[in-house]
Scaffold this active site. Structure first.
Site, PDB file in Angstrom:
ATOM      1  N   MET A  90       0.814  -1.219   0.000  1.00  0.00           N
ATOM      2  CA  MET A  90       0.000   0.000   0.000  1.00  0.00           C
ATOM      3  C   MET A  90       0.845   1.265   0.000  1.00  0.00           C
ATOM      4  SD  MET A  90      -2.705  -1.330  -0.526  1.00  0.00           S
ATOM      5  CE  MET A  90      -4.234  -2.130  -0.135  1.00  0.00           C
ATOM      6  N   ARG A  91       1.728   1.366  -1.005  1.00  0.00           N
ATOM      7  CA  ARG A  91       2.544   2.571  -1.146  1.00  0.00           C
ATOM      8  C   ARG A  91       2.717   2.904  -2.618  1.00  0.00           C
ATOM      9  NH1 ARG A  91       5.951   4.547   2.517  1.00  0.00           N
ATOM     10  NH2 ARG A  91       7.441   5.088   0.906  1.00  0.00           N
ATOM     11  N   HIS A 109      -4.942  -4.921  -8.456  1.00  0.00           N
ATOM     12  CA  HIS A 109      -5.900  -4.003  -7.839  1.00  0.00           C
ATOM     13  C   HIS A 109      -7.299  -4.620  -7.903  1.00  0.00           C
ATOM     14  CE1 HIS A 109      -7.520  -0.256  -6.411  1.00  0.00           C
ATOM     15  NE2 HIS A 109      -8.437  -0.309  -7.360  1.00  0.00           N
ATOM     16  N   ASP A 141       3.597   2.312 -12.740  1.00  0.00           N
ATOM     17  CA  ASP A 141       4.338   3.552 -12.949  1.00  0.00           C
ATOM     18  C   ASP A 141       4.249   4.358 -11.659  1.00  0.00           C
ATOM     19  OD1 ASP A 141       1.864   4.752 -12.988  1.00  0.00           O
ATOM     20  OD2 ASP A 141       1.793   5.028 -15.157  1.00  0.00           O
ATOM     21  N   GLU A 142       4.650   5.617 -11.710  1.00  0.00           N
ATOM     22  CA  GLU A 142       4.727   6.349 -10.436  1.00  0.00           C
ATOM     23  C   GLU A 142       3.384   6.925 -10.000  1.00  0.00           C
ATOM     24  OE1 GLU A 142       7.168   8.451 -13.223  1.00  0.00           O
ATOM     25  OE2 GLU A 142       7.211  10.067 -11.750  1.00  0.00           O
TER      26      GLU A 142
HETATM   27  C1  GAR Z   1      -5.856  -7.340  -2.607  1.00  0.00           C
HETATM   28  O1  GAR Z   1      -7.243  -7.353  -2.753  1.00  0.00           O
HETATM   29  C2  GAR Z   1      -5.227  -6.397  -3.616  1.00  0.00           C
HETATM   30  O2  GAR Z   1      -5.896  -6.392  -4.840  1.00  0.00           O
HETATM   31  C3  GAR Z   1      -5.365  -5.071  -2.896  1.00  0.00           C
HETATM   32  O3  GAR Z   1      -5.035  -5.362  -1.563  1.00  0.00           O
HETATM   33  C4  GAR Z   1      -5.440  -6.699  -1.273  1.00  0.00           C
HETATM   34  C5  GAR Z   1      -4.288  -7.417  -0.646  1.00  0.00           C
HETATM   35  O4  GAR Z   1      -4.681  -8.683  -0.198  1.00  0.00           O
HETATM   36  N1  GAR Z   1      -4.501  -4.062  -3.460  1.00  0.00           N
HETATM   37  C6  GAR Z   1      -4.865  -2.783  -3.628  1.00  0.00           C
HETATM   38  O5  GAR Z   1      -5.916  -2.332  -3.234  1.00  0.00           O
HETATM   39  C7  GAR Z   1      -3.832  -1.902  -4.331  1.00  0.00           C
HETATM   40  N2  GAR Z   1      -4.377  -0.628  -4.656  1.00  0.00           N
HETATM   41  P1  GAR Z   1      -3.604  -9.797   0.137  1.00  0.00           P
HETATM   42  O6  GAR Z   1      -2.605  -9.137   1.114  1.00  0.00           O
HETATM   43  O7  GAR Z   1      -4.380 -10.880   0.790  1.00  0.00           O
HETATM   44  O8  GAR Z   1      -2.948 -10.230  -1.146  1.00  0.00           O
END
Ligand code: GAR
Length: 201
Positions: A90-91, A109, A141-142
């Site tokens: 989450m960064r 995502h 990307d960034e």
């Molecule tokens: C997943 O649903 C992934 O798609 C989301 O975080 C969750 C992590 O679950 N990612 C985002 O929202 C990125 N913007 P996990 O730790 O069980 O893989």
């Protein structure tokens, strides 16, 4: 030589586990060189250790983005990582990181981008009232959840859905889609045409 994956995560780690399971079952030809978390309490780190993988915590709290990313890239280089997989990391990444691993960083995502980027994509989709949602795997990307899209999987949004039931339906797709994309990217059978990722048969 097997290609070496670097997994970056911040939490639960179920996408990481699915990738590790697929490697163990012979469904994906690759190896996990290192699992890195920015949060010491991430369950994904514990899972990595239980599986005997190299698990490293590099806490991000209070650090400048690029200073932090230089530490992460150094760790990835030390483990000779070919492909970086963000799995609930989450960064945002700095331009430095994106340059260092040009077209070699993937993210997953839980929404059909460019709809509902950022936090709680499933909640955003439900609140908006869409009838179809899903997941997206894309190059990083960034910018937030923004790079070229490689694969998307759609699921229906049911009248009876809660965030939990929709998230579970999407997560089941995530677990398959991420491995499929890693396989495609490692095969080299793709090219970029503007923003379009063209996958060769
Ligand atoms: C997943 O649903 C992934 O798609 C989301 O975080 C969750 C992590 O679950 N990612 C985002 O929202 C990125 N913007 P996990 O730790 O069980 O893989």
């Amino acid at each position: 030589m097997k290609k070496r994956l670097g997994i970056l995560l911040s939490g639960r780690g179920s996408n990481f586990e699915a990738i590790a399971d697929n490697i163990a079952a012979g469904r994906l030809e690759a190896e996990i060189a290192v699992v890195i978390s920015n949060r010491p309490e991430a369950r994904g780190l514990e899972i990595a250790r239980q599986r005997g993988l190299t698990a490293v915590c590099i806490p991000s709290k209070g650090l400048d983005r690029e200073v932090y990313d230089r530490m992460v890239v150094a760790e990835l280089r030390q483990h000779q990582v070919d492909l970086v997989c963000l799995a609930g990391f989450m960064r945002l990444l700095s331009a430095y990181f994106v340059r260092e691993y040009n077209l070699a960083i993937l993210n997953i995502h839980p929404a059909l981008l460019p709809s509902f980027p950022g936090l709680d994509g499933q909640h955003q989709a439900l609140e908006h009232g869409v009838k179809v949602s899903g997941c997206t795997v894309h190059f990083v990307d960034e910018y937030l959840d923004h790079g070229p899209i490689i694969v998307q999987r759609a699921v229906p949004v049911l009248e009876t859905d809660t965030v939990e039931t929709l998230s579970a339906r999407i997560l089941a797709e995530e677990h398959q889609a991420y491995t499929d994309v890693i396989r495609i990217v490692l095969s080299g059978k793709w090219r970029l045409d503007g923003r379009r990722v063209v996958i060769e048969p």
